[in-house]
Design an enzyme around this catalytic site. Structure first.
Site, PDB file in Angstrom:
ATOM      1  CG  ASP A   1      -2.286  -0.507   1.039  1.00  0.00           C
ATOM      2  OD1 ASP A   1      -2.760   0.134   0.131  1.00  0.00           O
ATOM      3  OD2 ASP A   1      -2.873  -1.239   1.758  1.00  0.00           O
TER       4      ASP A   1
ATOM      5  CG  ASN B   1       2.637   1.005  -4.842  1.00  0.00           C
ATOM      6  OD1 ASN B   1       3.445   0.774  -4.028  1.00  0.00           O
ATOM      7  ND2 ASN B   1       2.404   0.023  -5.422  1.00  0.00           N
ATOM      8  N   GLY B   2       0.573   4.755  -5.075  1.00  0.00           N
ATOM      9  CA  GLY B   2      -0.291   5.985  -5.435  1.00  0.00           C
ATOM     10  C   GLY B   2       0.024   7.202  -4.795  1.00  0.00           C
ATOM     11  NE  ARG B   3      -1.910   6.460   0.461  1.00  0.00           N
ATOM     12  CZ  ARG B   3      -2.158   5.658   1.468  1.00  0.00           C
ATOM     13  NH1 ARG B   3      -2.022   6.052   2.619  1.00  0.00           N
ATOM     14  NH2 ARG B   3      -2.214   4.462   1.271  1.00  0.00           N
ATOM     15  CD1 TRP B   4       7.313   6.739  -2.451  1.00  0.00           C
ATOM     16  CD2 TRP B   4       7.046   6.527  -4.429  1.00  0.00           C
ATOM     17  NE1 TRP B   4       8.621   6.567  -2.896  1.00  0.00           N
ATOM     18  CE2 TRP B   4       8.466   6.706  -4.169  1.00  0.00           C
ATOM     19  CE3 TRP B   4       6.855   6.820  -5.705  1.00  0.00           C
ATOM     20  CZ2 TRP B   4       9.539   6.816  -5.258  1.00  0.00           C
ATOM     21  CZ3 TRP B   4       7.655   6.824  -6.869  1.00  0.00           C
ATOM     22  CH2 TRP B   4       9.288   6.646  -6.627  1.00  0.00           C
TER      23      TRP B   4
ATOM     24  CG  HIS C   1       1.182   0.814  -9.230  1.00  0.00           C
ATOM     25  ND1 HIS C   1       0.652   0.754  -8.064  1.00  0.00           N
ATOM     26  CD2 HIS C   1       0.033   1.567  -9.882  1.00  0.00           C
ATOM     27  CE1 HIS C   1      -0.417   1.208  -7.790  1.00  0.00           C
ATOM     28  NE2 HIS C   1      -0.977   1.587  -9.035  1.00  0.00           N
TER      29      HIS C   1
ATOM     30  CG  ASN D   1      -6.745  -3.143  -6.653  1.00  0.00           C
ATOM     31  OD1 ASN D   1      -5.725  -3.711  -6.089  1.00  0.00           O
ATOM     32  ND2 ASN D   1      -7.505  -2.192  -5.915  1.00  0.00           N
ATOM     33  CD1 TRP D   2     -11.190  -7.291 -10.760  1.00  0.00           C
ATOM     34  CD2 TRP D   2     -10.283  -6.793 -12.926  1.00  0.00           C
ATOM     35  NE1 TRP D   2     -10.349  -8.256 -11.034  1.00  0.00           N
ATOM     36  CE2 TRP D   2      -9.562  -8.160 -12.367  1.00  0.00           C
ATOM     37  CE3 TRP D   2      -9.401  -5.831 -13.906  1.00  0.00           C
ATOM     38  CZ2 TRP D   2      -8.759  -8.616 -13.142  1.00  0.00           C
ATOM     39  CZ3 TRP D   2      -8.574  -6.561 -14.674  1.00  0.00           C
ATOM     40  CH2 TRP D   2      -8.303  -8.065 -14.488  1.00  0.00           C
TER      41      TRP D   2
ATOM     42  NE  ARG E   1      -3.361  -2.303   4.244  1.00  0.00           N
ATOM     43  CZ  ARG E   1      -4.657  -2.098   3.773  1.00  0.00           C
ATOM     44  NH1 ARG E   1      -5.489  -2.797   4.634  1.00  0.00           N
ATOM     45  NH2 ARG E   1      -5.083  -1.500   2.962  1.00  0.00           N
TER      46      ARG E   1
ATOM     47  NE  ARG F   1      -8.800   0.370   5.902  1.00  0.00           N
ATOM     48  CZ  ARG F   1      -9.208   1.199   4.823  1.00  0.00           C
ATOM     49  NH1 ARG F   1     -10.427   1.048   4.613  1.00  0.00           N
ATOM     50  NH2 ARG F   1      -8.158   1.409   4.024  1.00  0.00           N
TER      51      ARG F   1
HETATM   52  C1  FPP Z   1      -1.447  -0.433  -3.563  1.00  0.00           C
HETATM   53  O1  FPP Z   1      -1.247   0.827  -3.482  1.00  0.00           O
HETATM   54  C2  FPP Z   1      -0.968  -0.970  -4.657  1.00  0.00           C
HETATM   55  C3  FPP Z   1      -1.575  -1.681  -5.820  1.00  0.00           C
HETATM   56  C4  FPP Z   1      -2.983  -1.751  -5.849  1.00  0.00           C
HETATM   57  C5  FPP Z   1      -0.674  -2.511  -6.761  1.00  0.00           C
HETATM   58  C6  FPP Z   1       0.592  -3.259  -6.360  1.00  0.00           C
HETATM   59  C7  FPP Z   1       1.093  -3.660  -7.592  1.00  0.00           C
HETATM   60  C8  FPP Z   1       2.532  -3.634  -7.790  1.00  0.00           C
HETATM   61  C9  FPP Z   1       3.413  -3.104  -6.590  1.00  0.00           C
HETATM   62  C10 FPP Z   1       3.023  -3.809  -9.137  1.00  0.00           C
HETATM   63  C11 FPP Z   1       3.983  -5.033  -9.130  1.00  0.00           C
HETATM   64  C12 FPP Z   1       3.551  -6.546  -8.494  1.00  0.00           C
HETATM   65  C13 FPP Z   1       4.165  -7.456  -8.825  1.00  0.00           C
HETATM   66  C14 FPP Z   1       3.816  -8.881  -8.469  1.00  0.00           C
HETATM   67  C15 FPP Z   1       5.404  -7.140  -9.929  1.00  0.00           C
HETATM   68  P1  FPP Z   1      -2.326   2.213  -4.278  1.00  0.00           P
HETATM   69  O2  FPP Z   1      -2.317   2.115  -5.473  1.00  0.00           O
HETATM   70  O3  FPP Z   1      -3.687   1.668  -3.474  1.00  0.00           O
HETATM   71  O4  FPP Z   1      -1.819   3.199  -3.393  1.00  0.00           O
HETATM   72  P2  FPP Z   1      -2.358   4.540  -2.611  1.00  0.00           P
HETATM   73  O5  FPP Z   1      -3.183   3.914  -1.554  1.00  0.00           O
HETATM   74  O6  FPP Z   1      -1.383   5.233  -2.086  1.00  0.00           O
HETATM   75  O7  FPP Z   1      -3.423   5.123  -3.601  1.00  0.00           O
END
Ligand code: FPP
Length: 228
Positions: A2, A4-7, A19, A50-51, A170, A176
C-alpha cells in the site's frame, strides 16, 4: 503493498510510476526475506476491487505484472524462488494466465515461495473454497476417509499447501485487513507501518521482524488460541 499511489502523488508523478517503484521494493524485500530465512512471502498485488480503478491504471498494472513475469524468470530460477499466484486467475487475460502458468511450472521446487495475490479477495476465495469443500468432503466420506474439517477446508483454498502467515505487514498507515487472507490470518501477528510501500527499506523490514520476534518470545513461541 500500500501507498504506491501516494508515493507517486507526492513526487508529482503518474500513479503507475508509484507501482513501478512498488515492484522494485518487492524485489528488495524478497531478497531480505531470503537472507532472513523466511520461506514464504505473499504480496497483495491486485484485489478483486482493483478492477474498478481507471482502465489506464488497470492495464498499466497488468503490463507491469507481465513484464515482471517475463524479465524475472532467470533470476527466480537461479535463486530457487518458486512463483505462485492466488486469486481468480480466470479474470486475467488469457495471455497473462499462460505466462503465469509457465512461470509457476518453471520455478516449482524452489525453496523460497513468492505468492502473488491477483484478482484476489479473501471472501471470494472462501466462497470458492466452500464449493470445492462440499465435493471433497463427500468424496472422502464415500472412501471412508476422515473429514477433519479445518484441514480439508484449508486444502480447498487457493493457498493449499502454503503455511498460514506468521506475520502480516501493512504499509502506508492503513489499519485494516482489507480482505487479505481472511481464513489464513487467524493467528497471524500484525505489523503496521506508516511507511509508503515504495519506501519500505531494510530498516523498516528489520523493525517488522524485531516486533514479531519480541511477541513470539512473550508468547513462548506458542501458536494459535487453542494452545495458549
Ligand atoms: C496499492 O497501492 C498497490 C496496488 C493496488 C498495486 C500493487 C502492485 C504492484 C507493486 C505491481 C507490481 C507487482 C508485482 C507482483 C510485480 P495504492 O495504489 O492503493 O496506493 P495508494 O493507497 O497510495 O493510492
Amino acid at each position: 503493498m500500500d501507498g504506491n499511489g501516494r508515493w507517486a502523488k507526492r513526487r508529482h508523478l503518474p500513479r503507475l510510476m508509484g507501482h513501478q517503484a512498488g515492484a522494485d521494493a518487492l524485489d528488495r524485500t524478497m531478497h531480505w526475506c531470503k537472507e532472513a530465512g523466511i520461506r514464504y512471502l505473499t504480496v497483495y498485488a491486485f484485489s478483486t476491487e482493483n478492477w474498478k480503478r481507471s482502465s489506464d491504471e488497470v492495464s498499466g498494472l497488468m503490463k507491469l505484472l507481465s513484464h515482471f513475469i517475463k524479465s524475472k524468470e532467470k533470476e527466480l530460477v537461479d535463486n530457487g524462488v518458486a512463483f505462485r499466484v492466488i486469486g481468480r486467475r480466470e479474470d486475467l487475460s488469457p495471455r497473462l494466465q499462460k505466462e503465469i502458468a509457465a512461470l509457476e511450472e518453471k520455478t516449482k521446487g524452489g525453496d523460497f515461495t513468492l505468492v502473488v495475490a491477483l484478482s484476489y479477495g479473501g471472501r471470494d476465495e472462501i466462497v470458492r473454497a466452500a464449493k470445492n469443500f462440499n465435493a471433497e468432503a463427500q468424496r472422502r466420506r464415500e472412501h471412508g476417509e476422515s473429514v477433519e474439517d479445518e484441514a480439508v477446508f484449508s486444502s480447498c483454498l487457493d493457498t493449499a499447501g502454503i503455511p498460514d502467515p506468521d506475520l502480516i505487514v501493512r504499509t502506508s498507515g492503513e489499519l485494516r485487513l482489507s480482505n487479505f487472507l481472511l481464513w489464513q490470518a487467524a493467528y497471524a501477528e500484525f505489523y503496521f507501518s506508516d511507511v509508503l510501500w515504495p519506501d519500505f527499506d531494510k530498516q523498516e523490514f528489520d523493525k517488522a521482524l524485531a516486533s514479531f520476534s519480541r511477541r513470539e518470545r512473550r508468547m513462548g513461541g506458542r501458536k494459535g488460541e487453542g494452545e495458549g
